[in-house]
Structure formats: C-alpha cells, structure tokens
Design an enzyme around this catalytic site. Structure first.
Site, PDB file in Angstrom:
ATOM      1  N   GLU A   1      -8.512   9.873   7.546  1.00  0.00           N
ATOM      2  CA  GLU A   1      -9.493  10.206   6.438  1.00  0.00           C
ATOM      3  C   GLU A   1      -9.168  11.498   5.812  1.00  0.00           C
ATOM      4  O   GLU A   1      -8.233  12.035   6.520  1.00  0.00           O
ATOM      5  CB  GLU A   1     -10.487  10.961   8.177  1.00  0.00           C
ATOM      6  CG  GLU A   1     -10.847   9.874   8.856  1.00  0.00           C
ATOM      7  CD  GLU A   1     -11.385  10.582  10.360  1.00  0.00           C
ATOM      8  OE1 GLU A   1     -11.495  12.101  10.022  1.00  0.00           O
ATOM      9  OE2 GLU A   1     -11.672   9.834  10.900  1.00  0.00           O
TER      10      GLU A   1
ATOM     11  N   GLU B   1     -13.091   6.731  12.515  1.00  0.00           N
ATOM     12  CA  GLU B   1     -11.959   5.652  14.104  1.00  0.00           C
ATOM     13  C   GLU B   1     -11.379   4.377  14.077  1.00  0.00           C
ATOM     14  O   GLU B   1     -10.969   3.770  14.387  1.00  0.00           O
ATOM     15  CB  GLU B   1     -11.306   6.511  14.934  1.00  0.00           C
ATOM     16  CG  GLU B   1     -11.152   8.121  15.161  1.00  0.00           C
ATOM     17  CD  GLU B   1     -11.962   9.045  14.464  1.00  0.00           C
ATOM     18  OE1 GLU B   1     -11.619   9.949  13.941  1.00  0.00           O
ATOM     19  OE2 GLU B   1     -13.308   8.743  14.820  1.00  0.00           O
TER      20      GLU B   1
ATOM     21  N   GLN C   1      -6.906  12.298  12.654  1.00  0.00           N
ATOM     22  CA  GLN C   1      -7.308  13.348  12.465  1.00  0.00           C
ATOM     23  C   GLN C   1      -6.418  14.239  12.875  1.00  0.00           C
ATOM     24  O   GLN C   1      -5.600  15.280  13.109  1.00  0.00           O
ATOM     25  CB  GLN C   1      -8.015  14.093  11.930  1.00  0.00           C
ATOM     26  CG  GLN C   1      -8.163  14.811  10.806  1.00  0.00           C
ATOM     27  CD  GLN C   1      -9.022  15.298   9.793  1.00  0.00           C
ATOM     28  OE1 GLN C   1     -10.324  15.633   9.883  1.00  0.00           O
ATOM     29  NE2 GLN C   1      -8.901  14.973   8.334  1.00  0.00           N
ATOM     30  N   PHE C   2      -7.347  14.090  14.169  1.00  0.00           N
ATOM     31  CA  PHE C   2      -6.230  14.610  15.539  1.00  0.00           C
ATOM     32  C   PHE C   2      -6.439  13.246  16.085  1.00  0.00           C
ATOM     33  O   PHE C   2      -6.910  12.763  16.923  1.00  0.00           O
ATOM     34  CB  PHE C   2      -7.263  15.764  16.232  1.00  0.00           C
ATOM     35  CG  PHE C   2      -7.503  17.126  15.105  1.00  0.00           C
ATOM     36  CD1 PHE C   2      -6.022  18.060  15.236  1.00  0.00           C
ATOM     37  CD2 PHE C   2      -8.471  17.251  14.387  1.00  0.00           C
ATOM     38  CE1 PHE C   2      -6.102  19.307  14.866  1.00  0.00           C
ATOM     39  CE2 PHE C   2      -8.148  18.313  13.473  1.00  0.00           C
ATOM     40  CZ  PHE C   2      -7.583  19.622  13.892  1.00  0.00           C
TER      41      PHE C   2
ATOM     42  N   ASP D   1      -7.143  12.970  19.324  1.00  0.00           N
ATOM     43  CA  ASP D   1      -8.201  13.397  20.455  1.00  0.00           C
ATOM     44  C   ASP D   1      -8.754  12.134  20.175  1.00  0.00           C
ATOM     45  O   ASP D   1      -9.173  11.361  21.399  1.00  0.00           O
ATOM     46  CB  ASP D   1      -8.632  14.345  20.377  1.00  0.00           C
ATOM     47  CG  ASP D   1      -7.559  16.233  20.549  1.00  0.00           C
ATOM     48  OD1 ASP D   1      -6.418  16.125  19.800  1.00  0.00           O
ATOM     49  OD2 ASP D   1      -7.787  16.600  21.447  1.00  0.00           O
ATOM     50  N   PHE D   2      -9.133  12.021  19.172  1.00  0.00           N
ATOM     51  CA  PHE D   2      -9.996  10.753  18.391  1.00  0.00           C
ATOM     52  C   PHE D   2      -9.326   8.944  18.471  1.00  0.00           C
ATOM     53  O   PHE D   2     -10.329   8.490  18.639  1.00  0.00           O
ATOM     54  CB  PHE D   2     -10.756  11.323  17.536  1.00  0.00           C
ATOM     55  CG  PHE D   2     -11.526  12.613  17.857  1.00  0.00           C
ATOM     56  CD1 PHE D   2     -12.558  12.589  18.699  1.00  0.00           C
ATOM     57  CD2 PHE D   2     -11.010  13.369  16.309  1.00  0.00           C
ATOM     58  CE1 PHE D   2     -13.098  14.582  18.820  1.00  0.00           C
ATOM     59  CE2 PHE D   2     -11.226  15.280  16.300  1.00  0.00           C
ATOM     60  CZ  PHE D   2     -12.014  15.144  17.230  1.00  0.00           C
ATOM     61  N   ILE D   3      -8.508   8.958  19.138  1.00  0.00           N
ATOM     62  CA  ILE D   3      -7.762   7.497  18.852  1.00  0.00           C
ATOM     63  C   ILE D   3      -8.885   7.356  20.601  1.00  0.00           C
ATOM     64  O   ILE D   3      -8.471   6.602  20.536  1.00  0.00           O
ATOM     65  CB  ILE D   3      -6.318   7.924  19.425  1.00  0.00           C
ATOM     66  CG1 ILE D   3      -5.756   6.704  19.310  1.00  0.00           C
ATOM     67  CG2 ILE D   3      -5.757   8.214  20.954  1.00  0.00           C
ATOM     68  CD1 ILE D   3      -4.509   6.414  19.786  1.00  0.00           C
TER      69      ILE D   3
ATOM     70  N   HIS E   1      -9.306  19.349  20.136  1.00  0.00           N
ATOM     71  CA  HIS E   1      -7.775  19.486  19.200  1.00  0.00           C
ATOM     72  C   HIS E   1      -6.368  19.663  19.682  1.00  0.00           C
ATOM     73  O   HIS E   1      -5.869  20.131  18.973  1.00  0.00           O
ATOM     74  CB  HIS E   1      -8.160  20.360  17.731  1.00  0.00           C
ATOM     75  CG  HIS E   1      -9.396  19.982  17.235  1.00  0.00           C
ATOM     76  ND1 HIS E   1     -10.723  20.157  17.600  1.00  0.00           N
ATOM     77  CD2 HIS E   1      -9.636  18.953  15.860  1.00  0.00           C
ATOM     78  CE1 HIS E   1     -12.005  19.743  16.732  1.00  0.00           C
ATOM     79  NE2 HIS E   1     -11.366  18.917  16.578  1.00  0.00           N
TER      80      HIS E   1
END
Length: 307
Positions: A12, A43, A64-65, A67-69, A109
């Site tokens: 992104e 994601e 992008q962060f 965390d969103f994996i 984040h």
C-alpha cells in the site's frame, strides 16, 4: 532488484508515495510500475498475490504497519508455510513492515506479533537491530527459497544511523551476533531492546562492575542455539529481554531451551524482562510503564547477578 529481475515489491502506497516510512522511496522511478506495485488496502489480497507470484518470482510485500499482518495469518501459516510439504514448492517471498512501540502509536500501530508466527514450521522470522544487519538480512531474505517475515522496528527508523557496508553485504539467516563481550552475565535480546540492553550493560559496568555479554538474536526462527548456549555456559547467568508481551513470548522458549541444555552451567534462574500482558496504551507515561525500559533491565540483571 538490480541483481535479479525476478524481485518485485507490492504494498500500500509503496510506489508513487514511497511508503509510509519512505523505505521504498525512489524505487518506482527506478524500476517502474511493473516491479513496484501499489496495491489495494487488503493485506490478505497483497499476500495472496505475492503467494502466486512466488511460484516464479521473488516478491517483497510491505505491510504498511506490521500489526495488520494478522489479516494474512491464514495465508501465511496454512498455505505458504506448508508449500514444501504439500507440493515440494519453494516459496521465495518476503513479508516486511514497521513494527514495535516506543513511538506513542497505540495498540493498532505498535505491536510485536512475531510470537504468533514462531510456532509455525516453514516460516523464517527475522528482526534486525542495526542498519548493517537490516541490509544484510534483507538481501539474505530475498534470496531465500522459503517465506521470510521481516520485522523492522519503527523506533529504530528514527534514531539509529550508520554507514552502510559497501558491496554485496549479506548476513546469514539463523546466526546471532555477540554485540558486546562479557563474563558475568548474559543478556539475550533482539530489535530495539538491543539498544536498551546496551545502555543497561554500560550502566551495570559503571555502577556495579558487572561485565555483561549481550547477544543480539537477529533471527528468531530458526534460533541460534549454539550462540545462546555458548554465552550461558560462559557467564553462567542469563537474562532474556524482549518488547513483546510476556505470556507466550519468545523469552519463555529461550529460557526453556537453556534449562534443557545448559542447566548444569547455571548459577541463577533465567529471568525475563518483557512488556506487560496488556494492549499498548497511547498515553506516554502508560506506554513507558508497559514496555521494557533500561531501568527494568538493570534491576533484573542485578537480581540475576546477586542470586
């Protein structure tokens, strides 16, 4: 990307914008839109597209962060990690992104989700603490034929500067680094906690006369058991430090391995310094309390040394 035309990037805002932290800035202008691909905000879709591309290319995915994996957990653990067993398929892809706290980013984040993937055979997990290791390990990760999760601590983006090693600098995956030699106590850690531990080691040397050996793991899966057990057998005392939460964190696994393989060399229990088991708060004072600080490491090291 100069060396291998099969390497491409997906994520992104990584192209025209250059990434949220400008890690990919300039790549689109240099390599074009076919190799630096701005994706939709999904994601799962990004990792799924990379999974298909990995059948013949070497995709590098940016979260992008980090965390969103979690949105791509199923794809990574059920599909990518098992590709070799199910179909004898190599899976040369890297999933990288900014992680960690100390930046007042709050719970969405600032996470360190590495432990959620350490239990999955087939995935490699890398978390460098220095600029040189970031370069060398990224090269190794891209060239690896397995799926590599590459965590980049966003606090270190802002505060660690170094002259990069010239040329084709590659750091092998699975090899820890002795960041500081010592004889009285071993601190085993990784990522931003390496720098907290270095501060603690210097304070312990100055105030207590303690010689602290510091191990920077660099790779979390596979762990470098040879270096871990070697430092414990050298100093006879160990403290494991990480920014991740305590329960189910890597520190417990390392302590268990030390107990199983080097118990006879220990002169004190293996202690842990970790974050508290709570979502990371926004408020600066609360974040400082929840995350491991230099003073926490000093206090625990003194307890281990005095046992």
């Amino acid at each position: 990307m100069d060396r291998d035309a099969n390497v491409l990037c997906l994520g992104e805002d990584i192209g025209a914008y250059g990434g949220a932290f400008k890690v990919t800035e300039g790549l689109m202008a240099r390599f074009g839109e076919q190799r630096v691909i701005d994706t939709l905000i999904s994601e799962t879709a990004i990792v799924g597209a990379a999974a298909g591309a990995a059948l013949g290319m070497r995709p590098v995915v940016e979260m992008q962060f980090i965390d969103f994996i979690a949105n791509a957990y199923d794809m990574l653990t059920n599909c990518m990690a098992t590709a070799r067993y199910r179909a004898s398929l190599a899976c040369p892809m890297v999933v990288r992104g900014p992680s960690g706290g100390y930046v007042r980013g709050g719970p969405f984040h600032s996470q360190n989700p590495e432990a959620g993937f350490l239990h999955t055979p087939g995935l490699k997990v890398v978390y460098p603490a220095t600029a040189a290791d970031a370069k060398g390990l990224m090269k190794a990760a891209i060239r690896d034929d397995d799926c590599v999760l590459f965590f980049e601590h966003k606090y270190l983006y802002r505060c660690i500067k170094a002259i990069m090693p010239a040329g084709d600098h590659v750091v092998p995956i699975g090899k820890a680094h002795v960041a500081r030699e010592g004889r009285d106590l071993s601190i085993i850690t990784y990522a931003a906690a390496v720098w907290k531990a270095l501060e603690a080691a210097e304070q312990l040397q100055k105030d207590d006369g303690l010689s602290v050996e510091l191990i920077d793991l660099r790779t979390l899966a596979p762990l470098d058991d040879e270096v871990i057990q070697g430092t414990v057998r050298k100093t006879n005392r160990a403290l494991v430090v990480h920014e991740d939460t305590r329960t189910g964190g890597l520190a417990g696994e390392i302590a268990a391995r030390i107990d199983e393989r080097s118990f006879a060399w220990l002169d004190a229990p293996v202690l842990r310094v970790t974050a508290h088991d709570v979502p990371l708060p926004y408020a600066p004072a609360l974040e400082d309390y929840v995350l491991p600080q230099t003073a926490d490491i000093v206090r625990a090291a003194r307890a281990v040394a005095a046992y």
